[in-house]
Design an enzyme around this catalytic site. Sequence first.
Site, mmCIF file in Angstrom:
data_model
loop_
_atom_site.group_PDB
_atom_site.id
_atom_site.type_symbol
_atom_site.label_atom_id
_atom_site.label_comp_id
_atom_site.label_asym_id
_atom_site.label_seq_id
_atom_site.Cartn_x
_atom_site.Cartn_y
_atom_site.Cartn_z
ATOM 1 N N ALA A 164 -43.678 -17.667 5.376
ATOM 2 C CA ALA A 164 -43.898 -16.954 6.631
ATOM 3 C C ALA A 164 -43.371 -15.536 6.464
ATOM 4 O O ALA A 164 -42.498 -15.285 5.630
ATOM 5 C CB ALA A 164 -43.153 -17.665 7.753
ATOM 6 N N GLY A 195 -43.682 -21.335 3.783
ATOM 7 C CA GLY A 195 -45.032 -21.541 4.321
ATOM 8 C C GLY A 195 -46.101 -21.486 3.233
ATOM 9 O O GLY A 195 -47.182 -22.065 3.396
ATOM 10 N N GLU A 211 -46.130 -24.858 1.830
ATOM 11 C CA GLU A 211 -46.759 -25.700 2.863
ATOM 12 C C GLU A 211 -48.275 -25.498 2.870
ATOM 13 O O GLU A 211 -49.042 -26.451 3.026
ATOM 14 C CB GLU A 211 -46.160 -25.380 4.241
ATOM 15 C CG GLU A 211 -44.718 -25.867 4.351
ATOM 16 C CD GLU A 211 -44.020 -25.397 5.612
ATOM 17 O OE1 GLU A 211 -44.065 -24.177 5.900
ATOM 18 O OE2 GLU A 211 -43.434 -26.231 6.329
ATOM 19 N N GLU A 213 -36.425 -22.134 3.028
ATOM 20 C CA GLU A 213 -36.102 -21.767 4.410
ATOM 21 C C GLU A 213 -34.622 -21.882 4.715
ATOM 22 O O GLU A 213 -34.051 -21.077 5.458
ATOM 23 C CB GLU A 213 -36.884 -22.648 5.400
ATOM 24 C CG GLU A 213 -38.373 -22.353 5.476
ATOM 25 C CD GLU A 213 -39.218 -23.144 4.489
ATOM 26 O OE1 GLU A 213 -38.657 -23.657 3.485
ATOM 27 O OE2 GLU A 213 -40.432 -23.256 4.710
HETATM 28 N N1 CO8 Z 1 -41.768 -12.157 4.370
HETATM 29 C C1 CO8 Z 1 -41.887 -10.822 4.449
HETATM 30 N N2 CO8 Z 1 -41.870 -10.024 3.359
HETATM 31 C C2 CO8 Z 1 -41.726 -10.603 2.159
HETATM 32 C C3 CO8 Z 1 -41.605 -11.997 2.005
HETATM 33 C C4 CO8 Z 1 -41.635 -12.793 3.191
HETATM 34 N N3 CO8 Z 1 -41.568 -14.135 3.160
HETATM 35 N N4 CO8 Z 1 -41.473 -12.277 0.698
HETATM 36 C C5 CO8 Z 1 -41.510 -11.106 0.047
HETATM 37 N N5 CO8 Z 1 -41.662 -10.082 0.927
HETATM 38 C C6 CO8 Z 1 -41.717 -8.641 0.649
HETATM 39 C C7 CO8 Z 1 -40.339 -8.094 0.305
HETATM 40 O O1 CO8 Z 1 -39.639 -7.804 1.489
HETATM 41 C C8 CO8 Z 1 -40.712 -6.866 -0.482
HETATM 42 O O2 CO8 Z 1 -41.088 -5.840 0.418
HETATM 43 P P1 CO8 Z 1 -40.589 -4.306 0.172
HETATM 44 O O3 CO8 Z 1 -41.228 -3.930 -1.137
HETATM 45 O O4 CO8 Z 1 -41.117 -3.596 1.334
HETATM 46 O O5 CO8 Z 1 -39.097 -4.371 0.072
HETATM 47 C C9 CO8 Z 1 -41.982 -7.293 -1.236
HETATM 48 O O6 CO8 Z 1 -42.488 -8.427 -0.521
HETATM 49 C C10 CO8 Z 1 -41.724 -7.733 -2.640
HETATM 50 O O7 CO8 Z 1 -40.687 -8.682 -2.627
HETATM 51 P P2 CO8 Z 1 -39.501 -8.687 -3.709
HETATM 52 O O8 CO8 Z 1 -39.134 -7.286 -4.079
HETATM 53 O O9 CO8 Z 1 -38.431 -9.577 -3.189
HETATM 54 O O10 CO8 Z 1 -40.294 -9.354 -4.932
HETATM 55 P P3 CO8 Z 1 -39.724 -10.277 -6.112
HETATM 56 O O11 CO8 Z 1 -40.884 -10.483 -7.019
HETATM 57 O O12 CO8 Z 1 -38.459 -9.727 -6.653
HETATM 58 O O13 CO8 Z 1 -39.360 -11.679 -5.387
HETATM 59 C C11 CO8 Z 1 -39.781 -13.563 -3.944
HETATM 60 C C12 CO8 Z 1 -40.375 -12.441 -4.813
HETATM 61 C C13 CO8 Z 1 -38.966 -14.527 -4.818
HETATM 62 C C14 CO8 Z 1 -40.962 -14.266 -3.320
HETATM 63 C C15 CO8 Z 1 -38.846 -12.952 -2.875
HETATM 64 O O14 CO8 Z 1 -39.522 -11.886 -2.223
HETATM 65 C C16 CO8 Z 1 -38.423 -13.931 -1.794
HETATM 66 O O15 CO8 Z 1 -37.486 -14.699 -2.006
HETATM 67 N N6 CO8 Z 1 -39.109 -13.893 -0.635
HETATM 68 C C17 CO8 Z 1 -38.754 -14.731 0.511
HETATM 69 C C18 CO8 Z 1 -39.167 -16.165 0.305
HETATM 70 C C19 CO8 Z 1 -38.779 -17.000 1.488
HETATM 71 O O16 CO8 Z 1 -37.642 -17.086 1.897
HETATM 72 N N7 CO8 Z 1 -39.769 -17.683 2.054
HETATM 73 C C20 CO8 Z 1 -39.573 -18.554 3.199
HETATM 74 C C21 CO8 Z 1 -39.890 -17.815 4.444
HETATM 75 S S1 CO8 Z 1 -39.550 -18.787 5.888
HETATM 76 C C22 CO8 Z 1 -40.906 -19.783 6.019
HETATM 77 O O17 CO8 Z 1 -41.827 -19.751 5.242
HETATM 78 C C23 CO8 Z 1 -40.905 -20.708 7.183
HETATM 79 C C24 CO8 Z 1 -42.232 -21.418 7.344
HETATM 80 C C25 CO8 Z 1 -42.249 -22.134 8.623
HETATM 81 C C26 CO8 Z 1 -43.534 -22.121 9.358
HETATM 82 C C27 CO8 Z 1 -44.691 -21.451 8.700
HETATM 83 C C28 CO8 Z 1 -45.290 -20.432 9.559
HETATM 84 C C29 CO8 Z 1 -46.150 -19.507 8.717
#
Ligand code: CO8
Length: 256
Positions: free
Chosen positions: A64, A107, A110, A130
Amino acid sequence: MAEVEIERPRSGVALLRLNRPEARNALNTAVRTLLAEHMRALAADETVRAIVVTGDDKAFAAGADLREMAEAMPVDLLLRQTHVVWAAIADCPKPIVAAVNGYALGGGCELAMHADIIVAGEGARFGQPEIRVGIMPGAGGTQRLLRAVGKFKAMKMLLTGEPVKAREAEAMGLVSEVVPDTQVLERALALAETIAAMPPLAVRQIKEVMRLGADAPLDAALALERKAFQLLFASRDQKEGMAAFLDKRKPAYEGR
Ligand code: CO8
């Protein structure tokens, strides 16, 4: 360019490609809404027999959109009605193949688990992180993961948030097939094309019985299977499939 692109790369096959590379294909409202609209349209389109969903080489989807969620209150989440959007994917009667490269997290994992077949690249990572941001899965992650891999593997992923690599995901039953990263989409499209050439009523019945039977008592699920099996004998494609086998020729299915 649209945040979800739609292509028709092969006969009978539609491809949905998430296109927010700058956010690792995080599923914001716009992406989820588009995904649902496309899914509903493809479900109604008789020329589409199988659907492939993919992201890009870095991420299938990183979950998400945390920017959209960070300040949300429960009522905001309730009003977003995300379950309606997910239902468009969950209820799709046509087979969905997920082609996963890179991260499938939260997500995103999922979304992959909404598919019927998951093809992963060797570098793919699956996880439900999450818990690390103070929440838990909210789009079926606990229940679909439990059913896919069993309690002990699921709990480890859910409670630690640690992702698993593609090979481990395959070993635990979360992935159908692992292939080199560069071949993921091609393999997913080839599988979808194979399915698209199958008699559509049989395909549809298999998916329906698998979906409804999975959580029904065994007797009820077996009865459901029997009824669907019997029903297919009312189809022209059953007569054609068996006649073609006996005549040693290729069957020509009509979907009737
Ligand atoms: N949301 C928003 N922005 C994101 C997300 C995200 N989930 N993941 C990555 N981005 C953005 C980063 O903020 C970054 O943006 P910016 O360049 O502006 O700073 C850009 O994408 C690139 O990210 P990274 O620099 O972190 O890239 P890396 O290659 O180093 O890492 C990862 C990639 C491992 C994916 C890392 O970005 C990460 O850990 N992301 C978050 C993952 C996460 O926690 N996901 C769970 C989210 S909660 C959820 O999914 C709940 C679902 C419940 C219901 C579903 C409804 C849809």
